[in-house]
Design a protein around this motif. Structure first.
Motif, PDB file in Angstrom:
ATOM      1  N   ASN A 224     -37.297  20.729 -44.523  1.00 33.86           N
ATOM      2  CA  ASN A 224     -37.577  19.472 -45.216  1.00 33.86           C
ATOM      3  C   ASN A 224     -37.044  18.321 -44.379  1.00 33.86           C
ATOM      4  N   PRO A 225     -37.548  18.119 -43.161  1.00 37.43           N
ATOM      5  CA  PRO A 225     -36.970  17.135 -42.228  1.00 37.43           C
ATOM      6  C   PRO A 225     -37.113  15.707 -42.741  1.00 37.43           C
ATOM      7  N   SER A 226     -36.087  14.913 -42.430  1.00 37.49           N
ATOM      8  CA  SER A 226     -36.109  13.507 -42.851  1.00 37.49           C
ATOM      9  C   SER A 226     -36.697  12.605 -41.775  1.00 37.49           C
ATOM     10  N   GLY A 227     -36.967  13.174 -40.590  1.00 40.91           N
ATOM     11  CA  GLY A 227     -37.499  12.371 -39.494  1.00 40.91           C
ATOM     12  C   GLY A 227     -36.432  11.841 -38.569  1.00 40.91           C
ATOM     13  N   ASP A 228     -35.158  11.996 -38.938  1.00 45.25           N
ATOM     14  CA  ASP A 228     -34.046  11.526 -38.119  1.00 45.25           C
ATOM     15  C   ASP A 228     -33.645  12.639 -37.150  1.00 45.25           C
ATOM     16  N   GLN A 229     -34.134  12.603 -35.925  1.00 42.04           N
ATOM     17  CA  GLN A 229     -33.863  13.658 -34.959  1.00 42.04           C
ATOM     18  C   GLN A 229     -32.414  13.662 -34.496  1.00 42.04           C
ATOM     19  N   ASP A 230     -31.807  12.478 -34.408  1.00 45.15           N
ATOM     20  CA  ASP A 230     -30.391  12.413 -34.029  1.00 45.15           C
ATOM     21  C   ASP A 230     -29.532  13.134 -35.053  1.00 45.15           C
ATOM     22  N   LEU A 231     -29.875  12.960 -36.325  1.00 36.64           N
ATOM     23  CA  LEU A 231     -29.127  13.628 -37.385  1.00 36.64           C
ATOM     24  C   LEU A 231     -29.334  15.132 -37.330  1.00 36.64           C
TER      25      LEU A 231
END
Length: 443
Positions: A224-231
């Motif tokens: 369920n990715p939030s789109g924040d790749q750094d996170l």
């Protein structure tokens, strides 16, 4: 309800309330003593009549804890109707009212944490936490902590208040508590796509903890990715580090293991009587002070002038040794005998202190740091005051100092860190594990 009592409540008239009590002593009759009843206190709080409500709570303390048929206490009603002044008044009368469980096991603290999080809600939440610290441990019927509720309601401001308070009172372990589905606050934050809360939680929660679906927070994030790749990279990095330095054990597996050396030392040397522990520490500190003072003020006396005198070394050869006023007067090999005996006593007192402080780790870390500094000072003073005639003696003094440093700091800290590796790796469905070796609750 008696119409006269109802009118007194409506007018917030305390004098009328007491006049009715004088006329009819059973004005609060047995009808309100049923397990679930809408008492006059409920009615007064529901209408925001603080003065009458406080008098009733004083006269009938049981009313303040009673639930009506809707499963709400007077405090719950005050919060639901936004009568915060009344809620604060009841809190000052009895802070434990914050812990009264209503419908669904929800306490007033849970209720406030679930509100929208405006300034007044946040201030009341902070007051509740400070007024009744143990209320943070209360769970709803779904095993939810107040942190779970704040995250599920997406109340970032509320979460920041809770998070800041937990850090200040050293109770961040509550962030790892699981609800009925085995989810920690991090699991929920990842599921609800709340990157701000995830960033705050990283470093304070067990990233590799699994819920009852056998999923970690990283597993949920990847599906369920939030789109924040750094996170995402940060979660992976923290998860990898955690796997390297912690052991993934269940609580039953940990309890089935043999005791670690740290636990054995704690049970062998850790006095269970606090007064005895204090006496041991005082006596050991006095002995350490006396032995250190003996090095500074040697019984052999000091030179009064500056000159050079032929002295005899331990090998029998004459050696020309310069001295200045204030230096210790040497006497063949006896200074070394004195130093050896004095150093042994000093080492014994230091050892007693660190043994007594073992059960208090990590709270006693500063004790070990101070003991290390004291040992260095002792070594430095000894080498300065004691005339050294050969290189071997100097080497022996260095070895003696290193031994003290290892005993004072390295060994107990290593044993504690090794034990803590197991403790931090426990992934249990419990509310709280804490430190099994603590002598008492330090909250």
């Amino acid at each position: 309800m008696d119409p006269r009592l109802q009118q007194a409540i409506e007018n917030d008239d305390v004098d009328e309330l007491y006049r009715l009590i004088e006329e009819e002593g059973n004005i609060f009759d047995c009808a309100y003593e049923k397990p679930f009843a809408n008492t006059p206190l409920h009615d007064a709080v529901d209408k925001g009549k603080t003065q009458v409500a406080m008098e009733m709570a004083i006269l009938k303390p049981s009313f303040a804890r009673k639930l009506n048929r809707g499963g709400q206490s007077p405090m719950h009603l005050a919060l639901r109707k936004k009568h915060y002044h009344t809620a604060r008044a009841l809190m000052t009368l009895d802070p434990e009212l914050i812990r009264v469980r209503g419908r669904g096991g929800i306490t007033p603290l849970h209720y406030v944490a679930g509100e929208k999080g405006d300034n007044e809600d946040l201030e009341l939440l902070a007051e509740f936490l400070c007024a009744c610290k143990p209320s943070i441990e209360d769970l709803t019927s779904r095993c939810e902590t107040v942190v779970h509720i704040a995250v599920k309601k997406r109340n970032l401001k509320t979460f920041k208040v809770l998070f800041g308070w937990l850090k200040r009172v050293h109770l961040t372990e509550i962030l790892n508590w699981k609800d009925e589905d085995g989810n920690t606050a991090l699991h929920i934050a990842v599921s609800e796509k709340q990157p701000e809360i995830i960033k705050l939680l990283i470093g304070y929660v067990k990233v590799n903890a699994k819920n009852f679906q056998d999923k970690t927070a990283l597993d949920i994030f990847q599906k369920n990715p939030s789109g924040d790749q750094d996170l995402a990279q940060r979660l992976r990095r923290v998860g990898c580090v955690a796997r390297l330095f912690t052991l993934n054990l269940s609580l039953s597996q940990f309890l089935s293991m043999e005791l670690t050396i740290y636990e054995k030392l704690t049970f062998w040397f850790g006095p269970r009587d606090e007064s005895a522990c204090n006496i041991i520490l005082v006596v050991a500190a006095l002995i350490a002070t006396a032995t250190y003072q003996a090095v500074v003020t040697s019984p052999r006396g000091s030179w009064l002038d500056n000159s050079s005198n032929p002295l005899t070394s331990s090998s029998g050869n004459a050696v020309e040794v310069l001295h200045q006023a204030g230096d210790i007067i040497p006497n063949s090999s006896r200074p070394y005998q004195f130093t050896a005996l004095n150093g042994t006593i000093f080492l014994a007192s230091v050892t007693t202190i660190w043994i007594t402080a073992i059960p208090l780790l990590p709270h006693s870390f500063m004790v070990y740091a101070l003991m290390m500094i004291l040992s260095v000072a002792y070594f430095a003073t000894t080498t300065i005051e004691l005339p050294i005639f050969d290189e071997a003696t100097g080497h022996n003094m260095v070895i003696f100092c290193i031994d003290i440093l290892i005993v004072v700091l390295a060994i107990p800290m290593y044993l504690y860190l090794y034990y803590n590796q197991f403790l931090c790796g426990i992934d249990a469905t419990r509310r709280r594990i804490g430190n099994f070796l603590e002598l008492k609750d330090r909250k």
